[in-house]
Design a protein around this motif. Structure first.
Motif, short mmCIF file in Angstrom:
data_model
loop_
_atom_site.label_atom_id
_atom_site.label_comp_id
_atom_site.label_asym_id
_atom_site.label_seq_id
_atom_site.Cartn_x
_atom_site.Cartn_y
_atom_site.Cartn_z
N ASP A 47 48.74 15.70 14.64
CA ASP A 47 47.88 15.19 15.71
C ASP A 47 46.94 16.32 16.12
OD1 ASP A 47 46.77 14.48 18.25
OD2 ASP A 47 48.40 13.05 18.55
N PRO A 48 45.63 16.09 16.06
CA PRO A 48 44.70 17.19 16.37
C PRO A 48 44.69 17.61 17.83
CG PRO A 48 43.50 15.14 16.01
CD PRO A 48 44.93 14.87 15.67
N ASP A 49 45.21 16.76 18.75
CA ASP A 49 45.16 17.07 20.17
C ASP A 49 46.52 17.27 20.82
OD1 ASP A 49 42.33 16.84 20.21
OD2 ASP A 49 42.53 14.66 20.29
N VAL A 104 43.21 9.24 16.14
CA VAL A 104 43.63 10.58 15.72
C VAL A 104 43.58 10.73 14.21
CG1 VAL A 104 45.03 11.02 17.76
CG2 VAL A 104 46.09 9.96 15.76
N PHE A 105 43.43 9.62 13.50
CA PHE A 105 43.36 9.66 12.04
C PHE A 105 42.55 8.47 11.56
CE2 PHE A 105 45.05 8.27 7.90
CZ PHE A 105 44.86 9.42 7.15
N ARG A 106 41.70 8.72 10.55
CA ARG A 106 40.89 7.65 9.97
C ARG A 106 40.75 7.93 8.48
NH1 ARG A 106 36.58 7.87 13.18
NH2 ARG A 106 37.20 6.11 14.43
N GLN A 107 41.02 6.91 7.66
CA GLN A 107 40.94 7.03 6.19
C GLN A 107 40.18 5.83 5.65
OE1 GLN A 107 43.16 9.35 4.24
NE2 GLN A 107 41.92 8.81 2.50
N ARG A 108 39.17 6.08 4.86
CA ARG A 108 38.40 4.99 4.23
C ARG A 108 39.29 4.31 3.19
NH1 ARG A 108 35.53 4.56 -0.39
NH2 ARG A 108 35.85 6.72 -0.93
N THR A 109 39.34 2.96 3.21
CA THR A 109 40.17 2.23 2.25
C THR A 109 39.34 1.25 1.42
OG1 THR A 109 40.78 0.63 3.95
CG2 THR A 109 42.31 2.46 3.55
N SER A 110 38.04 1.34 1.53
CA SER A 110 37.12 0.61 0.65
C SER A 110 35.83 1.41 0.60
CB SER A 110 36.86 -0.82 1.15
OG SER A 110 35.99 -0.82 2.26
N VAL A 118 44.69 5.41 12.87
CA VAL A 118 45.86 5.64 13.71
C VAL A 118 45.33 6.00 15.10
CG1 VAL A 118 47.90 7.07 14.13
CG2 VAL A 118 47.28 6.43 11.79
N VAL A 119 45.83 5.28 16.11
CA VAL A 119 45.45 5.58 17.48
C VAL A 119 46.70 6.01 18.25
CG1 VAL A 119 43.44 4.05 17.54
CG2 VAL A 119 45.67 3.16 18.19
N ARG A 120 46.48 6.85 19.26
CA ARG A 120 47.57 7.40 20.05
C ARG A 120 47.53 6.86 21.47
NH1 ARG A 120 45.62 11.36 22.19
NH2 ARG A 120 45.28 12.71 20.42
N PHE A 121 48.71 6.54 22.00
CA PHE A 121 48.89 6.17 23.40
C PHE A 121 49.96 7.09 23.99
CE2 PHE A 121 47.65 2.38 21.08
CZ PHE A 121 46.60 1.89 21.84
N TYR A 122 49.87 7.33 25.29
CA TYR A 122 50.89 8.11 25.97
C TYR A 122 51.57 7.23 27.00
CZ TYR A 122 53.08 11.66 28.92
OH TYR A 122 53.99 12.40 29.64
N ASP A 123 52.87 7.04 26.85
CA ASP A 123 53.68 6.27 27.79
C ASP A 123 54.27 7.27 28.79
OD1 ASP A 123 55.53 4.78 29.17
OD2 ASP A 123 56.45 3.88 27.39
N ILE A 130 52.98 7.22 21.46
CA ILE A 130 53.06 6.07 20.57
C ILE A 130 51.86 6.12 19.64
CG2 ILE A 130 52.96 3.56 20.43
CD1 ILE A 130 54.33 5.28 23.47
N TYR A 131 52.16 5.97 18.34
CA TYR A 131 51.11 5.99 17.32
C TYR A 131 51.08 4.63 16.65
CZ TYR A 131 51.03 10.98 18.08
OH TYR A 131 50.91 12.22 18.66
N LEU A 132 49.92 3.98 16.66
CA LEU A 132 49.71 2.66 16.07
C LEU A 132 48.78 2.80 14.88
CD1 LEU A 132 49.81 -0.50 16.19
CD2 LEU A 132 47.78 -0.34 17.64
#
Length: 156
Positions: A47-49, A104-110, A118-123, A130-132
């Protein structure tokens, strides 16, 4: 500024704001006579942050001639697992809840329109990150997603 320059600048900004993955391994799933085989790749990124949180993603990668040339569209199938690997340090922005849903993460798939993100949430109530992971497409995204939670624990 020309449209081409704007696209290049935007691409550089988005790439620099998200983590870069390194491939940990892969397994072939379908033999292809020409071009690389279809496979599942396992990649890791930090996670970069958030210091000391590492995520592992497994995702389908299309092979064949189109896949070898980077023209194929990968499926939206992916799994994610994230772990605390040392004492976690949250930025003030994350701790205050000002960074909810941050990519926090992005990958080209086409070739152009589809990305795995991938997005991050803080509970804050449960002191967990939480990483979705999900796949999106400009016209028609996919509801397929995966989730990983990292409880923030004291580290000795």
């Amino acid at each position: 500024m020309t449209m081409r320059k704007l696209l290049i600048v935007t691409s550089v900004i988005f790439t620099s704001l998200t983590a870069q993955a390194e491939q940990v391994g892969s397994v072939d799933t379908v033999f292809k006579m020409f071009g690389p085989d279809h496979k599942i790749v396992v990649e890791a990124f930090d996670d970069p942050d958030v210091k000391n949180v590492t995520c592992y993603i497994s995702r389908a990668k299309t092979g064949g001639i189109k896949g070898g040339l980077g023209l194929a569209e990968d499926t939206s199938d992916a799994a994610i697992s994230c772990q605390q690997v040392g004492p976690v340090e949250l930025s003030d922005k994350i701790a205050k809840g000002d960074a909810e849903g941050e990519v926090v993460f992005r990958q080209r798939t086409s070739l152009v329109f589809k990305k795995l993100q991938v997005v991050r949430f803080y509970d804050q109530k449960r002191n967990a990150l939480i990483y979705l992971s999900y796949s999106d497409k400009v016209v028609d995204g996919s509801p397929k997603n995966a989730l990983s939670a990292v409880p923030i624990m004291p580290w000795k």
